[in-house]
Design a protein around this motif. Structure first.
Motif, PDB file in Angstrom:
ATOM      1  N   UNK A  86       0.863  -1.261  -0.036  1.00 20.09           N
ATOM      2  CA  UNK A  86      -0.091   0.051  -0.014  1.00 20.09           C
ATOM      3  C   UNK A  86       0.921   1.283   0.105  1.00 20.09           C
ATOM      4  N   UNK A  87       0.279   2.432  -0.676  1.00 18.14           N
ATOM      5  CA  UNK A  87       0.935   3.617  -0.771  1.00 18.14           C
ATOM      6  C   UNK A  87       0.577   4.519   0.630  1.00 18.14           C
ATOM      7  N   UNK A  88       1.628   4.553   1.341  1.00 21.41           N
ATOM      8  CA  UNK A  88       1.543   5.411   2.616  1.00 21.41           C
ATOM      9  C   UNK A  88       3.164   5.750   3.051  1.00 21.41           C
ATOM     10  N   UNK A  89       2.983   6.696   4.094  1.00 25.59           N
ATOM     11  CA  UNK A  89       4.669   7.099   4.522  1.00 25.59           C
ATOM     12  C   UNK A  89       4.841   5.978   5.547  1.00 25.59           C
ATOM     13  N   UNK A  90       3.998   5.319   6.037  1.00 22.41           N
ATOM     14  CA  UNK A  90       4.489   4.172   6.722  1.00 22.41           C
ATOM     15  C   UNK A  90       4.925   2.779   6.250  1.00 22.41           C
ATOM     16  N   UNK A  91       4.574   2.664   4.888  1.00 19.73           N
ATOM     17  CA  UNK A  91       5.099   1.453   4.068  1.00 19.73           C
ATOM     18  C   UNK A  91       6.128   1.948   2.836  1.00 19.73           C
ATOM     19  N   UNK A  92       6.663   3.096   3.345  1.00 16.56           N
ATOM     20  CA  UNK A  92       8.044   3.249   2.272  1.00 16.56           C
ATOM     21  C   UNK A  92       9.091   2.363   2.716  1.00 16.56           C
ATOM     22  N   UNK A  93       9.318   1.837   3.580  1.00 15.43           N
ATOM     23  CA  UNK A  93      10.543   1.135   4.171  1.00 15.43           C
ATOM     24  C   UNK A  93      10.182  -0.396   3.384  1.00 15.43           C
ATOM     25  N   UNK A  94       8.788  -0.729   3.431  1.00 10.45           N
ATOM     26  CA  UNK A  94       8.529  -2.134   2.769  1.00 10.45           C
ATOM     27  C   UNK A  94       9.067  -2.040   1.244  1.00 10.45           C
ATOM     28  N   UNK A  95       8.413  -0.618   0.591  1.00 12.35           N
ATOM     29  CA  UNK A  95       8.736  -0.519  -0.720  1.00 12.35           C
ATOM     30  C   UNK A  95      10.428  -0.625  -1.110  1.00 12.35           C
ATOM     31  N   UNK A  96      11.107   0.067  -0.227  1.00 16.51           N
ATOM     32  CA  UNK A  96      12.432   0.243  -0.371  1.00 16.51           C
ATOM     33  C   UNK A  96      13.147  -1.322  -0.108  1.00 16.51           C
ATOM     34  N   UNK A  97      12.725  -2.053   0.887  1.00 18.98           N
ATOM     35  CA  UNK A  97      13.447  -3.369   1.113  1.00 18.98           C
ATOM     36  C   UNK A  97      13.311  -4.147  -0.060  1.00 18.98           C
ATOM     37  N   UNK A  98      11.799  -4.229  -0.621  1.00 12.21           N
ATOM     38  CA  UNK A  98      11.444  -5.179  -1.748  1.00 12.21           C
ATOM     39  C   UNK A  98      12.295  -4.857  -3.001  1.00 12.21           C
ATOM     40  N   UNK A  99      12.387  -3.586  -3.240  1.00 11.50           N
ATOM     41  CA  UNK A  99      12.951  -3.075  -4.547  1.00 11.50           C
ATOM     42  C   UNK A  99      14.640  -3.173  -4.493  1.00 11.50           C
ATOM     43  N   UNK A 100      15.108  -3.048  -3.234  1.00 11.49           N
ATOM     44  CA  UNK A 100      16.384  -3.324  -3.049  1.00 11.49           C
ATOM     45  C   UNK A 100      16.746  -4.679  -3.244  1.00 11.49           C
ATOM     46  N   UNK A 101      15.974  -5.825  -2.655  1.00  9.79           N
ATOM     47  CA  UNK A 101      16.323  -7.060  -2.750  1.00  9.79           C
ATOM     48  C   UNK A 101      16.300  -7.516  -4.103  1.00  9.79           C
TER      49      UNK A 101
END
Length: 119
Positions: A86-101
Motif C-alpha cells: 500500500x502507498x503510505x508514509x508508513x510503508x515506504x520502508x517495505x517498498x525500499x526493502x523489496x526493490x533493494x532485494x
C-alpha cells in the motif's frame, strides 16, 4: 538496472534506493515527466533506459500488451500489488526493502519488453 517510479510513488523511495547505491528516479517532482500520460511515460522511460515501477497494474499491463502487439519496445515494467504494497508514509520502508532485494538479484539482466510482478 535503472528504475523510474511512477508518479503516484513517493520520491523518498527513490532517495532511499539511491542511498543504497541504486540508480532510481521518481516521476514525482521531475517536471519533464510529471503529468505525462502513462503511454508517454513508458516511452520516456524507454528513452532513459529505465524500468517503470508502478502499482497502476491495470493500465500498465494493458500498455505492455499494446506495445508488444504493435512492435514497440519498452525498457521494462515492474508491477506492484497495491494490496501487498500500500502507498503510505508508513510503508515506504517495505517498498525500499523489496526493490533493494530485487535489484541485488534481478531475475533477468534486462527487463526489455518484460512486465513482471515485484514479490
Amino acid at each position: 538496472m535503472k528504475l523510474l517510479l511512477d508518479e503516484m510513488l513517493a520520491i523518498s523511495i527513490a532517495e532511499q534506493l539511491r542511498r543504497r547505491g541504486h540508480d532510481a528516479e521518481a516521476t514525482q517532482g521531475n517536471a519533464p515527466l510529471e503529468g505525462k500520460k502513462d503511454s508517454d511515460l513508458l516511452r520516456a522511460a524507454r528513452e532513459l533506459d529505465r524500468v517503470i515501477v508502478t502499482d497502476n497494474v491495470q493500465d500498465f499491463n494493458r500498455l505492455h500488451q499494446q506495445f508488444l502487439a504493435s512492435g514497440e519496445d519498452h525498457a521494462g515494467i515492474i508491477l506492484v500489488s497495491p494490496t501487498r504494497f500500500p502507498r503510505s508514509k508508513r510503508t515506504i520502508g517495505i517498498w525500499v526493502e523489496a526493490l533493494d532485494t530485487f535489484l541485488h538479484d534481478p531475475p533477468e539482466a534486462s527487463l526489455k519488453n518484460i512486465c513482471m510482478w515485484l514479490s
